[in-house]
Design a protein around this motif. Structure first.
Motif, PDB file in Angstrom:
ATOM      1  N   VAL A 125      44.607  45.456  45.796  1.00 28.25           N
ATOM      2  CA  VAL A 125      43.647  45.596  46.891  1.00 28.25           C
ATOM      3  C   VAL A 125      42.855  46.876  46.665  1.00 28.25           C
ATOM      4  O   VAL A 125      43.395  47.988  46.789  1.00 28.25           O
ATOM      5  CB  VAL A 125      44.347  45.635  48.264  1.00 28.25           C
ATOM      6  N   ASN A 126      41.586  46.723  46.289  1.00 28.94           N
ATOM      7  CA  ASN A 126      40.691  47.874  46.127  1.00 28.94           C
ATOM      8  C   ASN A 126      40.105  48.214  47.488  1.00 28.94           C
ATOM      9  O   ASN A 126      39.155  47.585  47.956  1.00 28.94           O
ATOM     10  CB  ASN A 126      39.572  47.529  45.136  1.00 28.94           C
ATOM     11  N   LEU A 146      32.360  52.743  44.196  1.00 25.77           N
ATOM     12  CA  LEU A 146      32.206  51.711  43.174  1.00 25.77           C
ATOM     13  C   LEU A 146      33.048  51.977  41.937  1.00 25.77           C
ATOM     14  O   LEU A 146      33.822  51.116  41.513  1.00 25.77           O
ATOM     15  CB  LEU A 146      30.735  51.573  42.776  1.00 25.77           C
ATOM     16  N   MET A 147      32.938  53.160  41.364  1.00 24.59           N
ATOM     17  CA  MET A 147      33.640  53.417  40.116  1.00 24.59           C
ATOM     18  C   MET A 147      35.155  53.464  40.289  1.00 24.59           C
ATOM     19  O   MET A 147      35.896  53.165  39.356  1.00 24.59           O
ATOM     20  CB  MET A 147      33.139  54.704  39.465  1.00 24.59           C
ATOM     21  N   SER A 148      35.635  53.797  41.483  1.00 28.95           N
ATOM     22  CA  SER A 148      37.088  53.714  41.704  1.00 28.95           C
ATOM     23  C   SER A 148      37.555  52.284  41.529  1.00 28.95           C
ATOM     24  O   SER A 148      38.572  52.019  40.877  1.00 28.95           O
ATOM     25  CB  SER A 148      37.454  54.227  43.096  1.00 28.95           C
ATOM     26  N   MET A 149      36.795  51.341  42.081  1.00 29.92           N
ATOM     27  CA  MET A 149      37.134  49.923  41.925  1.00 29.92           C
ATOM     28  C   MET A 149      37.053  49.499  40.462  1.00 29.92           C
ATOM     29  O   MET A 149      37.926  48.799  39.952  1.00 29.92           O
ATOM     30  CB  MET A 149      36.186  49.077  42.774  1.00 29.92           C
ATOM     31  N   VAL A 150      35.985  49.918  39.786  1.00 28.69           N
ATOM     32  CA  VAL A 150      35.800  49.563  38.380  1.00 28.69           C
ATOM     33  C   VAL A 150      36.974  50.084  37.548  1.00 28.69           C
ATOM     34  O   VAL A 150      37.583  49.345  36.759  1.00 28.69           O
ATOM     35  CB  VAL A 150      34.478  50.128  37.848  1.00 28.69           C
ATOM     36  N   ARG A 151      37.307  51.345  37.719  1.00 33.31           N
ATOM     37  CA  ARG A 151      38.340  51.968  36.894  1.00 33.31           C
ATOM     38  C   ARG A 151      39.732  51.415  37.192  1.00 33.31           C
ATOM     39  O   ARG A 151      40.511  51.143  36.272  1.00 33.31           O
ATOM     40  CB  ARG A 151      38.299  53.485  37.088  1.00 33.31           C
ATOM     41  N   GLY A 176      47.739  35.693  39.986  1.00 30.39           N
ATOM     42  CA  GLY A 176      47.633  36.860  40.847  1.00 30.39           C
ATOM     43  C   GLY A 176      46.331  36.866  41.620  1.00 30.39           C
ATOM     44  O   GLY A 176      45.557  35.907  41.574  1.00 30.39           O
ATOM     45  N   ALA A 177      46.105  37.960  42.331  1.00 31.57           N
ATOM     46  CA  ALA A 177      44.913  38.040  43.172  1.00 31.57           C
ATOM     47  C   ALA A 177      44.419  39.478  43.259  1.00 31.57           C
ATOM     48  O   ALA A 177      45.208  40.430  43.244  1.00 31.57           O
ATOM     49  CB  ALA A 177      45.210  37.509  44.572  1.00 31.57           C
ATOM     50  N   ILE A 178      43.105  39.603  43.350  1.00 35.18           N
ATOM     51  CA  ILE A 178      42.446  40.866  43.652  1.00 35.18           C
ATOM     52  C   ILE A 178      41.636  40.659  44.919  1.00 35.18           C
ATOM     53  O   ILE A 178      40.926  39.656  45.055  1.00 35.18           O
ATOM     54  CB  ILE A 178      41.517  41.322  42.515  1.00 35.18           C
ATOM     55  N   VAL A 179      41.748  41.597  45.852  1.00 32.86           N
ATOM     56  CA  VAL A 179      40.916  41.575  47.053  1.00 32.86           C
ATOM     57  C   VAL A 179      40.199  42.915  47.155  1.00 32.86           C
ATOM     58  O   VAL A 179      40.846  43.974  47.156  1.00 32.86           O
ATOM     59  CB  VAL A 179      41.740  41.320  48.332  1.00 32.86           C
ATOM     60  N   ASN A 180      38.882  42.863  47.208  1.00 27.83           N
ATOM     61  CA  ASN A 180      38.056  44.067  47.289  1.00 27.83           C
ATOM     62  C   ASN A 180      37.543  44.257  48.709  1.00 27.83           C
ATOM     63  O   ASN A 180      37.026  43.322  49.315  1.00 27.83           O
ATOM     64  CB  ASN A 180      36.877  43.957  46.324  1.00 27.83           C
ATOM     65  N   ARG A 213      42.667  35.052  40.968  1.00 27.58           N
ATOM     66  CA  ARG A 213      41.645  34.861  41.985  1.00 27.58           C
ATOM     67  C   ARG A 213      41.097  36.215  42.433  1.00 27.58           C
ATOM     68  O   ARG A 213      41.863  37.177  42.608  1.00 27.58           O
ATOM     69  CB  ARG A 213      42.217  34.121  43.198  1.00 27.58           C
ATOM     70  N   VAL A 214      39.778  36.298  42.620  1.00 27.31           N
ATOM     71  CA  VAL A 214      39.132  37.550  43.024  1.00 27.31           C
ATOM     72  C   VAL A 214      38.219  37.268  44.210  1.00 27.31           C
ATOM     73  O   VAL A 214      37.297  36.452  44.111  1.00 27.31           O
ATOM     74  CB  VAL A 214      38.315  38.164  41.875  1.00 27.31           C
ATOM     75  N   ASN A 215      38.481  37.934  45.319  1.00 20.49           N
ATOM     76  CA  ASN A 215      37.705  37.755  46.541  1.00 20.49           C
ATOM     77  C   ASN A 215      37.403  39.107  47.179  1.00 20.49           C
ATOM     78  O   ASN A 215      37.947  40.140  46.763  1.00 20.49           O
ATOM     79  CB  ASN A 215      38.476  36.884  47.537  1.00 20.49           C
ATOM     80  N   ALA A 216      36.571  39.081  48.188  1.00 19.14           N
ATOM     81  CA  ALA A 216      36.233  40.306  48.913  1.00 19.14           C
ATOM     82  C   ALA A 216      36.244  40.050  50.402  1.00 19.14           C
ATOM     83  O   ALA A 216      35.933  38.950  50.869  1.00 19.14           O
ATOM     84  CB  ALA A 216      34.859  40.825  48.483  1.00 19.14           C
TER      85      ALA A 216
END
Length: 266
Positions: free
Chosen positions: A90-91, A117-122, A137-141, A180-183
Motif C-alpha cells: 500500500v503506497n 510520486l517518487m516515493s511510490m516509484v522507488r 499479490g496486490a498493490i494499492v496506491n 493486481r494494481v489499483n488506486a
C-alpha cells in the motif's frame, strides 16, 4: 464474506497517522500481518502496538521516504524482518500544502515530487521482485480526487496524484495477470493531513480568513460536496482492504473514489 487476507503480510508506507494508521488496523482486523514505514517514530510505535492488539505481527521501521537513500534504508531494514516477503503493498505516504500556484517555489515542487510520486516509484520498483516471487499479490496506491478533478490549490499536489493514477494504470498492464494494481482516490478526509499545524486546514484558514475547521466546512460548501462532510480515515481504509483482498480478484487498473461524491464526471 471472506477477504482471504488472514496470514498475509501487508507493507504500508506512511502508516503512523491518518489513513495509513486506519489501513494498518483494518488489515490487522482481517488477520493480516502488517509492516510499516514512516518518518514519525513515536506515532509509528503507537500504531504497531494497536496492530498487535489484534493478535497479528507488526513490523515498524522509521524511514524518510522523501529521499532515495531513505527509501533504500527503510526497505532494507523492513525486509530483513520479513523472510517470507510481502503479499500486498500500500503506497500511502504523501503530503501537500495548499498554496496558490504563484507561491509554490521550485524547491516545494521538488519536495512534492519526491514525497508524493517518487516515493511510490522507488518503493514499488524495489518491491516488485518480492511481490512477483509470490506469484499473486496486490498493490494499492493512495492518490486523491484532486488527481482526477484538480482544484485551484494545491496544483503541485494534484499534478503528482494525477501522475500516480497514470502509473497505476501502466503497472496494472505490465504486471497482470498475477499482480493486481489499483488506486483509491480519497476526497477530503479529516486526518492529520488536514488538521496538523501548517496542514490543509491551516492553509484554507489563511486563504478564506476563517478559523481552520470553519474554513474547511466553507471549502466543502464551495465544492458542493453531496455528503456535506469530510470523510473519516477508516472509510478509505475499508476500500483499500477490499481492493487488496480476494473479494476484488477481478479488479485491476481501477481508480476507486472515496470522496463523498466530489467527482462529477461519469
Amino acid at each position: 464474506m471472506e477477504t482471504g487476507l488472514a496470514g498475509k503480510t501487508v507493507l504500508i508506507t506512511g502508516a503512523a497517522n491518518g489513513i495509513g494508521r486506519a489501513t494498518a488496523l483494518a488489515f490487522a482486523k482481517e488477520g493480516a500481518h502488517v509492516a510499516m514505514l514512516d518518518h514519525d517514530a513515536m506515532k509509528l510505535a503507537e500504531t504497531a502496538e494497536l496492530v498487535r492488539g489484534f493478535g497479528v505481527n507488526a513490523f515498524a521501521v522509521e524511514a524518510d521516504l522523501g529521499t532515495a537513500s531513505g527509501v533504500q534504508a527503510g526497505l532494507d531494514a523492513i525486509l530483513a524482518q520479513l523472510p517470507e516477503g510481502i503479499d500486498v503493498l500500500v503506497n500511502n505516504v504523501g503530503k501537500g500544502d495548499p498554496k496558490p500556484f504563484l507561491e509554490i517555489t521550485d524547491e516545494q515542487w521538488e519536495r512534492t515530487f519526491e514525497l508524493n510520486l517518487m516515493s511510490m516509484v522507488r518503493v514499488t520498483r524495489h518491491l516488485l521482485p518480492v511481490l512477483r516471487r509470490k506469484g499473486k499479490g496486490a498493490i494499492v496506491n493512495n492518490a486523491s480526487d484532486l488527481g482526477r478533478q484538480p482544484e485551484a490549490v494545491p496544483s503541485d499536489y494534484a499534478a503528482m496524484k494525477a501522475a500516480m493514477l497514470a502509473l497505476t494504470k501502466s503497472l496494472a498492464r505490465a504486471e497482470g495477470p498475477h499482480l493486481r494494481v489499483n488506486a483509491v482516490a480519497p476526497g477530503p478526509i479529516w486526518s492529520t493531513f488536514w488538521s496538523r499545524p501548517g496542514g490543509f486546514a491551516d492553509g484554507l484558514a489563511s486563504i478564506h480568513n476563517m478559523p481552520p475547521r470553519q474554513a474547511v466546512d466553507h471549502e466543502m460548501k464551495l465544492r458542493q460536496l453531496p455528503l456535506e462532510r469530510l470523510g473519516e480515515p477508516e472509510e478509505v481504509a475499508n476500500v483499500i482492504v477490499f481492493l487488496a483482498s480476494d473479494l476484488a480478484s477481478y479488479v485491476t487498473s481501477s481508480v476507486w473514489g472515496v470522496d463523498g461524491g466530489s467527482i462529477r464526471s461519469i
